[in-house]
Design a protein around this motif. Structure first.
Motif, short mmCIF file in Angstrom:
data_model
loop_
_atom_site.label_atom_id
_atom_site.label_comp_id
_atom_site.label_asym_id
_atom_site.label_seq_id
_atom_site.Cartn_x
_atom_site.Cartn_y
_atom_site.Cartn_z
N ARG A 55 0.84 -1.20 0.00
CA ARG A 55 0.00 0.00 0.00
C ARG A 55 0.87 1.24 0.00
NH1 ARG A 55 -5.48 -0.99 1.61
NH2 ARG A 55 -5.73 -3.08 2.43
N SER A 56 0.35 2.30 -0.61
CA SER A 56 1.08 3.56 -0.62
C SER A 56 0.98 4.24 0.74
CB SER A 56 0.54 4.49 -1.70
OG SER A 56 -0.74 4.98 -1.32
N LEU A 101 10.14 -1.07 1.71
CA LEU A 101 9.77 0.15 1.01
C LEU A 101 10.16 0.03 -0.45
CD1 LEU A 101 9.03 3.22 0.82
CD2 LEU A 101 11.39 3.68 1.51
N ARG A 102 9.20 0.37 -1.30
CA ARG A 102 9.47 0.45 -2.73
C ARG A 102 9.04 1.83 -3.18
NH1 ARG A 102 6.61 0.00 -7.43
NH2 ARG A 102 4.69 -0.61 -6.36
N GLN A 103 9.93 2.51 -3.85
CA GLN A 103 9.61 3.84 -4.32
C GLN A 103 9.35 3.80 -5.82
OE1 GLN A 103 12.08 6.55 -2.34
NE2 GLN A 103 11.05 8.36 -3.12
N ARG A 136 5.14 -2.73 2.50
CA ARG A 136 4.61 -4.08 2.67
C ARG A 136 5.30 -4.70 3.89
NH1 ARG A 136 2.24 -7.68 -1.26
NH2 ARG A 136 1.97 -9.66 -0.22
N ALA A 137 4.55 -5.48 4.66
CA ALA A 137 5.12 -6.14 5.84
C ALA A 137 6.18 -7.14 5.40
CB ALA A 137 4.02 -6.86 6.62
N ASP A 138 7.26 -7.22 6.16
CA ASP A 138 8.30 -8.21 5.93
C ASP A 138 8.11 -9.29 6.98
OD1 ASP A 138 10.55 -9.77 5.68
OD2 ASP A 138 11.91 -8.07 5.40
#
Length: 107
Positions: A24-25, A55-57, A65-67
């Motif tokens: 999710r953003s 984190l993905r930008q 997203r949960a790790d």
């Protein structure tokens, strides 16, 4: 701060729940809370610094997203806690429906 301390905070647990099954953003996450975007951003930073979310930008947007692997044994605990909450909610909903129909809870 260790993972237990990080997830002890209710908003951070809720953020983890939101990003448990899907990315999710940051804006989408912040929209779910009654605090400022800045406050949610700080919680996301704590979760990220603890390695509990990825984190993905993409351009200016940040996606979280949960790790689950990083959570280790806490992952199973959180999932069971959320399942218990959903079970309780379902029971309350069923009781409310019975009450609306005028059915008693006695069997």
């Amino acid at each position: 701060m260790d993972a237990v301390q990080v997830v002890a905070e209710p908003r951070r647990r809720e953020i983890l729940r939101l990003v448990w099954d899907e990315e999710r953003s940051a804006g989408e996450i912040a929209d779910r809370f009654d605090v400022t975007f800045g406050a949610v951003s700080q919680h996301l930073r704590v979760l990220r610094d603890a390695g509990l979310v990825t984190l993905r930008q993409d351009g200016k947007k940040r996606f979280y997203r949960a790790d689950r692997e990083a959570l280790g044994p806490l992952a199973a605990y959180l999932q069971s806690m959320w399942a218990d909450r959903l079970d309780t909610l379902a029971e309350l909903s069923e009781a409310a429906e019975r009450a609306e129909r005028g059915e008693g809870t006695d069997t």
